[in-house]
Motif scaffolding. Structure first.
Motif, PDB file in Angstrom:
ATOM      1  N   LYS A   1      -0.245   0.311   7.972  1.00  0.00           N
ATOM      2  CA  LYS A   1       0.289  -0.210   9.232  1.00  0.00           C
ATOM      3  C   LYS A   1       0.392  -1.741   9.157  1.00  0.00           C
ATOM      4  O   LYS A   1       1.392  -2.336   9.561  1.00  0.00           O
ATOM      5  N   GLN A   2      -0.645  -2.341   8.604  1.00  0.00           N
ATOM      6  CA  GLN A   2      -0.660  -3.804   8.490  1.00  0.00           C
ATOM      7  C   GLN A   2       0.479  -4.297   7.578  1.00  0.00           C
ATOM      8  O   GLN A   2       1.080  -5.330   7.862  1.00  0.00           O
TER       9      GLN A   2
ATOM     10  N   HIS B   1       0.807  -1.228   0.000  1.00  0.00           N
ATOM     11  CA  HIS B   1       0.000   0.000   0.000  1.00  0.00           C
ATOM     12  C   HIS B   1       0.838   1.276   0.000  1.00  0.00           C
ATOM     13  O   HIS B   1       0.313   2.357   0.264  1.00  0.00           O
ATOM     14  N   THR B   2       2.120   1.121  -0.302  1.00  0.00           N
ATOM     15  CA  THR B   2       3.025   2.273  -0.287  1.00  0.00           C
ATOM     16  C   THR B   2       2.511   3.431  -1.151  1.00  0.00           C
ATOM     17  O   THR B   2       2.584   4.586  -0.746  1.00  0.00           O
ATOM     18  N   HIS B   3       1.960   3.103  -2.307  1.00  0.00           N
ATOM     19  CA  HIS B   3       1.526   4.173  -3.234  1.00  0.00           C
ATOM     20  C   HIS B   3       0.367   4.990  -2.666  1.00  0.00           C
ATOM     21  O   HIS B   3       0.055   6.064  -3.171  1.00  0.00           O
ATOM     22  N   LEU B   4      -0.262   4.474  -1.602  1.00  0.00           N
ATOM     23  CA  LEU B   4      -1.395   5.214  -1.019  1.00  0.00           C
ATOM     24  C   LEU B   4      -0.974   6.104   0.144  1.00  0.00           C
ATOM     25  O   LEU B   4      -1.788   6.843   0.703  1.00  0.00           O
TER      26      LEU B   4
ATOM     27  N   ALA C   1       5.030   6.859   5.206  1.00  0.00           N
ATOM     28  CA  ALA C   1       4.368   5.642   5.677  1.00  0.00           C
ATOM     29  C   ALA C   1       4.765   5.316   7.119  1.00  0.00           C
ATOM     30  O   ALA C   1       3.960   4.807   7.900  1.00  0.00           O
ATOM     31  N   THR C   2       6.021   5.642   7.451  1.00  0.00           N
ATOM     32  CA  THR C   2       6.512   5.385   8.803  1.00  0.00           C
ATOM     33  C   THR C   2       5.695   6.161   9.831  1.00  0.00           C
ATOM     34  O   THR C   2       5.355   5.636  10.898  1.00  0.00           O
TER      35      THR C   2
ATOM     36  N   ALA D   1      -9.037   7.670   4.202  1.00  0.00           N
ATOM     37  CA  ALA D   1      -7.616   7.826   4.525  1.00  0.00           C
ATOM     38  C   ALA D   1      -7.259   7.038   5.786  1.00  0.00           C
ATOM     39  O   ALA D   1      -6.191   6.434   5.878  1.00  0.00           O
ATOM     40  N   GLN D   2      -8.175   7.032   6.772  1.00  0.00           N
ATOM     41  CA  GLN D   2      -7.915   6.268   7.996  1.00  0.00           C
ATOM     42  C   GLN D   2      -7.882   4.768   7.707  1.00  0.00           C
ATOM     43  O   GLN D   2      -7.107   4.024   8.299  1.00  0.00           O
ATOM     44  N   GLN D   3      -8.733   4.337   6.767  1.00  0.00           N
ATOM     45  CA  GLN D   3      -8.712   2.923   6.373  1.00  0.00           C
ATOM     46  C   GLN D   3      -7.386   2.579   5.707  1.00  0.00           C
ATOM     47  O   GLN D   3      -6.768   1.557   6.000  1.00  0.00           O
TER      48      GLN D   3
END
Lengths: 482, 484
Positions: free
Chosen positions: B383-384, B298-301, B427-428, B375-377
């Motif tokens: 995170k997963q 999901h990095t691109h998101l 992402a971090t 965005a929270q999803q």
């Protein structure tokens, strides 16, 4: 056309925690402006909120008292709007996951019936500060002492059908919060404030009418008046062919009318979202059970106990338990004097009349429960008559001390000494020979009525202190001897 | 003295090679002479610094064993300091003096560190180039035509120009790691909740984390030892046991598994930057670590999710700046609306306004589900991704930023290009993980950063992985021109 009124209430109750909901500043009422606002309350940059555990405890107590579901996970959200007395530019409140979920309570109506009112939910939130518009020459002053005071907002379902029911519900909530000791419930100081959602519909109609919200009503009396006048306005409007517009209205007590506060066009978008500075609060079952085990006796339970333990009528018990202070006072008098029925009478009649007339609260009353119990004991043991007791009570309200010393000082002790009473009877007979003759000549059946005259004279001569029973006996004997 | 690392300065102070006052004076002198070029400080607190240095010398003489006692440091101007202006790089707070210290400022004070001053930054930490500061742009000591990165550009430039041995900083989407990469420094963003946020002016509360900019990983560990604490004043602070972050610095990397996310080496990455990172991977392999290709699908998101969540939070966080109680107030407001509009209109710069507008929009009725909720999803998915990755590997490795430092103005008219600067770092923050950037070589005489991401509260391991690299390489020892 027959109309039906539909009312839902939103009640804001200030919780009597020592400190604010998200800061350590004091919540005491009446301090100098801004003397109880710390950096967090001022929303200084970099400051952060920390939730006050006591506020949660109080909210859970309330939820349990309302037979409501307790939110084991509750989440604070930010309600965004700009106002000078809202320092952060948002109010921290709860929306999706409140601390108290649906519940139900019974209210007692004047005709003796009870009715169930459903609680939609109750949530924790912070109060705003106060804007002061007088005394600043066209400018406004801001007092942030109140900012951050913990509130629970109690939202009912639209279950009330008259202003009287709304007031009964409001009084019930007031009674519950003061019994729990989670708020002082002082409407005059803003500790309890009420918004009423009012609509009307034709009787039998299933759909609700368009509602108006009357904001910030601050007394039981005004709640009743505001709702009644609003109902009248809406009915008149519809019957004249108009339509009710959903809006916020303000009750003007001086003119006894409601008027529009905001137009519907500028509906605020509060942009609620979960507050990232506060984590969801999780309560476990043990925590809730511990609070439940420490709940005080609530009004309904107390009422039932007063009926069974003291033999009071349901009506008397309801009146006496409406406020915890009154109930505690009554119970103390009843136990100390051992005369619950007399105690109930004195508290509901004489004491209530005195407090009402002097516009005092029970807490400030100069007549302590101990002294009232003493007074009742003196009636019971024959030291004074019920009539003299009223005089003693009045002296007690004037702060003249305990009943025994008032009786002593004023020489109000009942005269039961036969010799003294005989002397008074002899004098009255001697001075009223005409009435004595009338009495003697009168028909046997009329005599008891005529006796009243002589008793009155003797009581007058004794300044009311003669033991009425002794007077009656001696008088009858002496008159018959004539 | 100024070329020494903190570890070396500690030695110098203990061996009485120099005193804290001498050291502090030396740095103050350098700042006076050289910071005109870089603009890395907003406020220099000379008097207070010397007073603190004197006190530190007394503590040292009395045998104080706190490593940072007497060490001068600089604080990013986002941390509140009692009696000293805290501007957050904004006109809005040009006149703001807090009556309290940030917890981390207090922690360093207790440790005996000396505050040299407050460093420049992008306004309210919003920016990746330090061009949005009300106090003017900061120049990159490696190339003064280039940006130092942001938002902690002042802290990075100060340390890279040897105007402070170390500086505090904050990282919401890469604001420590990206300037570290662009200025050849070691930049550490700890786990969210490891360091108190009390007194750090909020940008996006769920993402903001204080950290450090130093010249070595060892110095980072020393700095983190003082900075980390559990703080009851910050509800999001985590009550994890504190550790000595220098304790594991000697551990071997034998048996360590490093995850290389394929998504971090795709389109948009400067090929020369990629080469430096690949070379670093080889170094790790030579140190006994195993590398493993992984996927963070999901990095691109991350960037789109971040640019909904961060502005949403900032739109509320910055509402308190209303001209009513402190900060900038417009002249002669006509009425309340005028007071709000002009105070905020004049007090905030364009980038801050842009983000407030974006955030306000994202939270608006009718858009909340499509933006904020979505965005929270996405945030949970990201995170997963990491949770899954850390089931297989010990650390995650990749580039810190897509390319080396760029010239002033190169991206300032293109917000999206600027936002993509943080594509590998954001992402971090969304996951709340600790991240670190260390030097791994040069491209066109400009530094390249290597990013290492650790598991929650695995700062010790992360710092050692960086330290072992620095024992084997000398990239971090290279100094910017004309600084020695």
């Amino acid at each position: 056309m027959e109309w039906e009124t539909v009312i839902g209430l939103e009640i804001h109750v200030q919780l009597s925690t020592q400190s604010k909901i998200f800061s350590g500043a004091s919540t005491a009422f009446g301090a100098a402006p801004n003397s109880q606002a710390c950096a967090i309350d001022l929303a200084m940059p970099g400051t952060l909120p920390v939730a006050n555990e006591q506020a949660f405890r109080f909210a859970v107590m309330f939820g349990l008292a309302m037979n409501a579901e307790i939110g084991k996970r509750s989440v604070f959200e930010r309600k965004n709007y700009f106002y000078p007395d809202l320092p952060k530019g948002y109010q921290t409140t709860q929306l999706e996951e409140p601390i108290v979920g649906p519940g139900v309570i019974d209210i007692e109506l004047e005709n003796g019936e009870t009715k169930s009112i459903r609680l939609h939910h109750a949530h924790l939130e912070e109060d705003a500060g106060k804007s002061l518009h007088e005394d600043y020459q066209g400018m406004s002053g801001i007092d942030l002492n109140r900012a951050g005071t913990p509130l629970i907002e109690i939202v009912s379902e639209p279950d009330m059908r008259s202003a009287e029911e709304a007031v009964a519900y409001l009084k019930k909530i007031h009674s519950i919060i003061t019994y729990l000791g989670i708020s002082d419930g002082e409407m005059s100081q803003g500790s309890m404030r009420c918004d009423a959602n009012v609509s009307v519909r034709l009787k039998g109609e299933e759909e609700y009418g368009t509602r108006c919200e009357i904001k910030n009503i601050n007394s039981f009396k005004f709640v009743e008046k505001a709702i009644n006048v609003e109902v009248e306005r809406q009915i008149d409007l519809i019957e004249d062919g108009g339509k009710v517009v959903q809006e916020t209205r303000l009750y003007d007590a001086d003119k006894n009318e409601t008027r529009s506060m905001r137009s519907k066009e500028v509906a605020n978008d509060y942009r609620y979202f979960p507050c990232p500075d506060l984590l969801p609060v999780i309560l476990d079952d043990d925590y809730i059970a511990e609070i439940k085990s420490k709940l005080p006796e609530l009004p309904d339970a107390k009422r039932d106990r007063f009926v069974s333990d003291y033999g009071l009528s349901s009506y008397d018990a309801t009146v006496l338990t409406a406020e915890r202070a009154t109930a505690d006072y009554f119970e103390s008098v009843a136990k100390t004097s051992g005369e619950p029925k007399l105690a109930a009478n004195w508290v509901m009649v004489d004491l209530a009349a005195y407090l009402n007339k002097s516009e005092q609260k029970l807490a400030d009353c100069p007549v302590s429960a101990k002294h009232l119990a003493q007074l009742i004991a003196r009636i019971k043991d024959g030291t004074i008559s019920g009539k003299i007791a009223k005089q003693v009570f009045e002296a007690m309200t004037n702060g003249e001390g305990d009943p025994d010393s008032i009786i002593e000082k004023r020489g109000l002790k009942q005269v039961s000494d036969t010799g003294a009473i005989e002397k008074m009877v002899d004098e009255v007979i001697a001075n009223n020979q005409a009435q004595v003759d009338n009495y003697k000549n009168a028909d046997e059946k009329k005599r008891p009525k005529m006796l009243g005259f002589f008793v009155g004279q003797i009581m007058k001569a004794s300044k009311g202190q003669a033991n009425p029973q002794a007077v009656n006996e001696i008088l009858l004997k002496k008159l018959n001897e004539q | 003295m100024h070329t020494k690392t903190i570890a070396q300065l500690i030695e110098g102070l203990r061996s009485k090679e120099f005193s804290s006052v001498e050291l502090t004076r030396h740095y103050l002198q350098r700042i006076k002479e050289r910071d005109g070029t870089y603009n890395s400080y907003i406020t220099v607190t000379e008097e207070a610094a010397l007073a603190q240095a004197e006190a530190a010398d007394q503590r040292l003489a009395a045998g104080d064993d706190n490593p940072l006692c007497g060490i001068p440091i600089a604080h990013k101007d986002i941390f509140c300091t009692t009696g000293i202006r805290t501007s957050c790089g904004s006109k809005m707070l040009d006149n703001f003096i807090a009556p309290y210290d940030a917890t981390i400022v207090e922690n360093y004070q207790k440790a005996g560190a000396v505050m040299l001053g407050k460093t420049n930054m992008d306004e309210f930490a919003m920016g990746s180039s330090n061009e949005t500061s009300y106090y003017g742009p900061v120049k990159n000591p490696w190339n003064t035509n280039c940006v130092p990165g942001g938002s902690s550009g002042g802290s990075a430039a100060a340390v890279a120009a040897l105007l402070a041995p170390a500086a505090t900083a904050s990282d919401t989407g890469g604001s420590i790691r990206q300037p570290a990469a662009l200025c050849n420094l070691t930049g550490l963003k700890p786990t969210y909740g490891r360091v108190s946020r009390w007194g750090m002016i909020a940008f996006a509360s769920s993402l903001d984390q204080a950290g450090t900019l130093t010249r070595t990983a060892e110095d980072s560990a020393i700095m983190l030892n003082a900075m980390a604490s559990f703080d009851a004043k910050d509800s999001t602070c985590v009550d994890e046991p504190l550790e000595d972050y220098t304790a594991k610095l000697g551990d071997s990397l034998q048996g360590l598994t490093i995850g290389i996310p394929e998504e971090y080496f795709g389109e948009g990455l400067n090929p020369q930057t990629a080469e430096r990172v690949q070379a670093a991977i080889k170094v790790y392999e030579s140190l006994g670590a195993t590398t493993k290709s992984i996927s963070l699908p999901h990095t691109h998101l991350a960037v789109p999710a971040y640019y909904v969540i961060a502005p949403a939070e900032c739109s509320a966080n910055l509402s308190r700046f209303d001209g009513v109680r402190y900060g900038h107030r417009c002249d002669d407001p006509k009425d309340l609306a005028d007071l709000y509009k002009r105070s905020r209109g004049e007090g905030f710069g364009d980038e801050v306004k842009r983000r407030i507008l974006v955030g306000t929009y994202a939270l608006s009725a009718g858009y909340y589900d499509a933006y904020y909720n979505k965005a929270q999803q996405v945030r949970r998915l990201i995170k997963q991704d990491f949770v899954d990755a850390f089931n297989q590997v010990d650390v995650v490795l990749g580039p810190t930023s897509p390319s080396p430092a760029f010239e002033f103005g190169a991206k300032s008219d293109d917000p999206v290009a600027m936002y993509l600067e943080d594509i590998y770092t954001i992402a971090t923050n969304l996951a709340g993980l600790p991240g670190l950037s260390i030097p791994c070589g040069m491209v066109d005489n400009k530094p390249v950063g290597l990013q290492l991401i650790g598991n929650y509260f695995a700062e010790s391991k992360l710092l050692n992985v960086a330290h072992q690299f620095q024992l084997a390489t000398d990239f971090h020892q290279q100094l910017a021109p004309e600084t020695a």
